[in-house]
Design an enzyme around this catalytic site. Sequence first.
Site, PDB file in Angstrom:
ATOM      1  N   THR A 133      21.734   2.053  48.767  1.00 12.35           N
ATOM      2  CA  THR A 133      20.722   2.720  48.460  1.00 12.35           C
ATOM      3  C   THR A 133      20.418   2.445  47.220  1.00 12.35           C
ATOM      4  O   THR A 133      20.731   2.647  46.525  1.00 12.35           O
ATOM      5  CB  THR A 133      20.458   3.911  48.532  1.00 12.35           C
ATOM      6  OG1 THR A 133      19.313   5.008  48.335  1.00 12.35           O
ATOM      7  CG2 THR A 133      21.594   5.105  48.122  1.00 12.35           C
ATOM      8  N   ASP A 134      18.866   2.345  46.950  1.00 14.00           N
ATOM      9  CA  ASP A 134      18.111   2.410  46.128  1.00 14.00           C
ATOM     10  C   ASP A 134      18.966   3.434  44.493  1.00 14.00           C
ATOM     11  O   ASP A 134      18.536   3.417  43.387  1.00 14.00           O
ATOM     12  CB  ASP A 134      16.843   1.526  45.376  1.00 14.00           C
ATOM     13  CG  ASP A 134      15.798   3.112  46.196  1.00 14.00           C
ATOM     14  OD1 ASP A 134      16.139   4.132  46.649  1.00 14.00           O
ATOM     15  OD2 ASP A 134      14.500   2.587  46.044  1.00 14.00           O
ATOM     16  N   GLU A 135      18.656   4.557  45.225  1.00 14.03           N
ATOM     17  CA  GLU A 135      19.219   5.714  44.182  1.00 14.03           C
ATOM     18  C   GLU A 135      20.100   5.541  43.714  1.00 14.03           C
ATOM     19  O   GLU A 135      20.195   6.299  42.588  1.00 14.03           O
ATOM     20  CB  GLU A 135      19.018   7.169  45.484  1.00 14.03           C
ATOM     21  CG  GLU A 135      18.030   7.093  46.466  1.00 14.03           C
ATOM     22  CD  GLU A 135      17.921   8.689  46.814  1.00 14.03           C
ATOM     23  OE1 GLU A 135      18.188   9.503  46.078  1.00 14.03           O
ATOM     24  OE2 GLU A 135      17.235   8.810  47.838  1.00 14.03           O
ATOM     25  N   TYR A 159      24.241  13.072  46.068  1.00 10.68           N
ATOM     26  CA  TYR A 159      24.374  11.762  47.431  1.00 10.68           C
ATOM     27  C   TYR A 159      24.405  10.933  46.829  1.00 10.68           C
ATOM     28  O   TYR A 159      24.664   9.824  46.965  1.00 10.68           O
ATOM     29  CB  TYR A 159      23.172  12.496  47.696  1.00 10.68           C
ATOM     30  CG  TYR A 159      22.791  11.149  48.570  1.00 10.68           C
ATOM     31  CD1 TYR A 159      23.343  10.738  50.003  1.00 10.68           C
ATOM     32  CD2 TYR A 159      21.225  10.187  47.741  1.00 10.68           C
ATOM     33  CE1 TYR A 159      22.653   9.068  50.236  1.00 10.68           C
ATOM     34  CE2 TYR A 159      20.453   9.135  49.086  1.00 10.68           C
ATOM     35  CZ  TYR A 159      21.655   8.276  50.461  1.00 10.68           C
ATOM     36  OH  TYR A 159      21.501   7.890  50.157  1.00 10.68           O
TER      37      TYR A 159
END
Length: 379
Positions: A133-135, A159
Amino acid sequence: MKILVTGGAGFIGSAVIRHIIDSTADSVVNLDKLTYAGNLESLLDVSDSERYAFEQVDICDSMALQRVFQEHQPDAVMHLAAESHVDRSIDGPATFIETNIVGTYTLLEATRQYWQGLETARKAAFRFHHISTDEVYGDLEDPEALFTETTPYAPSSPYSASKASSDHLVRAWSRTYGLPMLITNCSNNYGPYHFPEKLIPLIILNALEGKPLPVYGKGNQVRDWLYVEDHARALYKVVTEGVVGETYNIGGHNEKQNIEVVHALCELLDELRPMQTPVGASLLAINDLADAQIKHQPMRSYKELITHVQDRPGHDLRYAIDASKIQRELNWTPVETFESGIRKTVEWYLGHADWVERVKSGAYQLWLDKNYARRNDKP
Ligand code: NAD
Ligand code: TYD
């Protein structure tokens, strides 16, 4: 090619499997534990195919993974299985550490053992594709900046920290053991079969039930939205054409503030399913809103249900992806604009009330009660 897809009963995994079965000649083994987020009904269109097989397995179960590798002899792994919801990770991080970190480690070890036993040509052609993810990059402070493949990792939530950890493990297994891997980091997805704990389906379904539309804080957080079928096509391109050892960022060039997304959904619903003047039961559901406004005047727009609630702790303000590498090197671009994708999504939810009803299990209702009761309807 036979591809082992982990998390294939989830939102993105099921889109990947539908894409592979519908648009390629490859075979799929769907390996999924079937947590609350896994739903085999999302695969009903393809699960009769002779090129599809399902294994209900936890990626933390080393013995079961070894059996699956031996029985199915895959040519590639696309690893999507994960705990994926930020709010749940804040509420209870343990399963995120277990599945996203320990599970990825266990899968890497099972893959390595299998891969090392392959004969030379199959060993060279084998791919382990880790879907991230880009997170992992954290917040973008500069309003002009974009995440590139070399942006330093700075995850904010349990997360994103667990996903960042799993990315590091995959890179280490590549560097140390030579496992031929690829990593993709994608922005927020939306589209059909999205579990209704996430912003877009939650807003659509709450609106249809006349419930408040909860916007965390001011709603000025920015996400870069990508239609899930565009993501599925990108992932297949990466696993089949990507350069081993490389990372590719995937995004839709659709930066929107949350409040803009909620407004867009309300406007589409106003057009496609105009609101009725609230009577009876629906009034009970929206009794948090100004009494006079609701009870004595007909509603004109779903926007009147928007309710600013307590913000998410540690909430990242802005994510935005520079997807130029995958566009340039693999010739991938999204097909859907935000406007076309969001319309398709709303239409899909309006046409699939049966799917929605079945995913809203008792456990899901308990989560909604817990997450939104404590937010107390205050920004
Ligand atoms: P999802 O929550 O809809 O689905 C996850 C799937 O993994 C479910 O089918 C679940 O049953 C399965 N699973 C969970 N724990 C498991 C375990 N221990 N063993 C086997 N299966 C297990 O998630 P999603 O939105 O489809 O995301 C898929 C992947 O893409 C995740 O790795 C996520 O981090 C990543 N990602 C998601 C987004 C997004 O916007 N949703 C964006 C970028 C990347
Ligand atoms: P979400 O769909 O949970 O994805 P992520 O946290 O991975 O980006 O949330 C998208 C954005 O919407 C995020 O900034 C949080 C916000 N949000 C709300 O404002 N209200 C909600 O009820 C939810 C679930 C999310």
